[in-house]
Design a protein around this motif. Structure first.
Motif, PDB file in Angstrom:
ATOM      1  N   TYR A  52       0.816  -1.215   0.000  1.00 13.40           N
ATOM      2  CA  TYR A  52       0.000   0.000   0.000  1.00 13.40           C
ATOM      3  C   TYR A  52       0.851   1.268   0.000  1.00 13.40           C
ATOM      4  CZ  TYR A  52      -4.811  -1.486   0.078  1.00 13.40           C
ATOM      5  OH  TYR A  52      -6.034  -1.953  -0.302  1.00 13.40           O
ATOM      6  N   TYR A  56       0.904   4.138  -2.974  1.00  8.03           N
ATOM      7  CA  TYR A  56       0.692   5.576  -2.770  1.00  8.03           C
ATOM      8  C   TYR A  56       1.912   6.378  -3.214  1.00  8.03           C
ATOM      9  CZ  TYR A  56      -3.908   5.324  -0.751  1.00  8.03           C
ATOM     10  OH  TYR A  56      -5.264   5.148  -0.584  1.00  8.03           O
ATOM     11  N   ASN A  59       1.766   6.477  -7.115  1.00  2.00           N
ATOM     12  CA  ASN A  59       0.730   7.358  -7.649  1.00  2.00           C
ATOM     13  C   ASN A  59       0.974   8.819  -7.277  1.00  2.00           C
ATOM     14  OD1 ASN A  59      -1.108   5.604  -9.152  1.00  2.00           O
ATOM     15  ND2 ASN A  59      -1.315   4.561  -7.203  1.00  2.00           N
ATOM     16  N   HIS A  60       1.546   9.048  -6.108  1.00  2.00           N
ATOM     17  CA  HIS A  60       1.925  10.409  -5.703  1.00  2.00           C
ATOM     18  C   HIS A  60       2.953  10.955  -6.696  1.00  2.00           C
ATOM     19  CE1 HIS A  60       3.844  13.487  -3.117  1.00  2.00           C
ATOM     20  NE2 HIS A  60       2.660  13.551  -2.517  1.00  2.00           N
ATOM     21  N   LEU A  81      -2.950  13.481   3.473  1.00  2.00           N
ATOM     22  CA  LEU A  81      -2.594  12.148   2.965  1.00  2.00           C
ATOM     23  C   LEU A  81      -1.456  11.552   3.785  1.00  2.00           C
ATOM     24  CD1 LEU A  81      -2.638   9.807   0.910  1.00  2.00           C
ATOM     25  CD2 LEU A  81      -1.118  11.208  -0.529  1.00  2.00           C
ATOM     26  N   LEU A  85      -1.302   8.054   5.941  1.00  2.00           N
ATOM     27  CA  LEU A  85      -0.265   7.073   5.630  1.00  2.00           C
ATOM     28  C   LEU A  85       0.622   6.800   6.848  1.00  2.00           C
ATOM     29  CD1 LEU A  85       0.759   8.236   2.040  1.00  2.00           C
ATOM     30  CD2 LEU A  85      -0.325   6.059   2.649  1.00  2.00           C
ATOM     31  N   CYS A 115      -6.742   7.212   3.763  1.00  3.24           N
ATOM     32  CA  CYS A 115      -5.737   7.410   2.715  1.00  3.24           C
ATOM     33  C   CYS A 115      -6.408   7.641   1.363  1.00  3.24           C
ATOM     34  CB  CYS A 115      -4.808   6.201   2.625  1.00  3.24           C
ATOM     35  SG  CYS A 115      -3.689   5.977   4.009  1.00  3.24           S
ATOM     36  N   PHE A 119      -6.261  11.074  -0.681  1.00  2.00           N
ATOM     37  CA  PHE A 119      -5.618  11.076  -1.994  1.00  2.00           C
ATOM     38  C   PHE A 119      -6.565  11.635  -3.050  1.00  2.00           C
ATOM     39  CE2 PHE A 119      -3.840   9.308  -5.908  1.00  2.00           C
ATOM     40  CZ  PHE A 119      -2.503   9.643  -5.749  1.00  2.00           C
ATOM     41  N   GLU A 146     -10.789   4.912  -8.250  1.00  2.00           N
ATOM     42  CA  GLU A 146     -10.803   5.661  -6.993  1.00  2.00           C
ATOM     43  C   GLU A 146     -12.107   5.442  -6.238  1.00  2.00           C
ATOM     44  OE1 GLU A 146      -7.891   8.052  -9.528  1.00  2.00           O
ATOM     45  OE2 GLU A 146      -9.684   6.881  -9.877  1.00  2.00           O
TER      46      GLU A 146
END
Length: 190
Positions: A52, A56, A59-60, A81, A85, A115, A119, A146
């Protein structure tokens, strides 16, 4: 402001999160594989959580490849976010330590939900900041994954009180859905 300071800070926080998760393991005193058996729930929780955090981070990174500037709203959305996290190591350790009992699995699901929501907020704030014709707006017009993920976390939280392992399976399925890097951004950059 350019995105590089936000990205560097976020990368550092995510690296610390991963480090904290692995530090939760106590090394067995015996050098046998049998001594590792009690750690299996913790290892499973760690692997899921590592995946996970990696998702993130990936994708960040993608989002900030196509954002040109950062404003205060983006900074606060990003901090939100990072807050959720940063709770992953605690909830992951609690879940593994208690062999996936319902309450830790529910709280883990709540953190994953937080999260996902944060996001999504970060994406929306970035789209609003960059404009409706921006690269990020064009890349993220379709948000089926999403919405599905966020709903799956809510369902997982509810199910965890009846069957924690079904919830874990659902959380793992969502992770698998996101494991392949988001091609929407890559297509925009081509």
């Amino acid at each position: 402001m350019k995105t590089n300071r936000l990205e560097a800070f976020s990368d550092g926080v995510l690296a610390i999160i991963i480090t904290i998760m692995v530090l939760e393991f106590k090394v067995p005193e015996e050098g046998t594989f049998e001594a590792l058996k009690p750690l299996i729930p913790k290892i499973i929780a760690y692997v899921i959580s590592f995946i996970y955090v990696g998702i993130y981070w990936n994708n960040h990174h993608h989002i900030f490849q196509i954002i040109e500037k950062v404003n205060g709203k983006i900074l606060w959305a990003n901090l939100t976010l990072l807050f959720f996290l940063s709770l992953i190591p605690f909830t992951s350790a609690w879940m593994g330590e208690n062999h996936f009992e319902k309450n830790p699995v529910a709280v883990y699901g709540f953190v994953l939900f937080g999260c996902a929501v944060s996001f999504n907020i970060l994406q929306n704030v970035a789209i609003n900041s960059e404009g409706p014709d921006s690269l990020i707006a064009n890349a993220l017009r379709q948000k089926t994954k999403e919405y599905f993920s966020t709903a799956a976390y809510l369902v997982g939280i509810i199910i965890s009180f009846f069957s924690p392992f079904v919830s874990l399976l659902l959380y793992f399925i969502v992770a698998l859905l996101w494991l392949i890097p988001d091609r929407r951004v890559e297509k925009t950059l081509d």
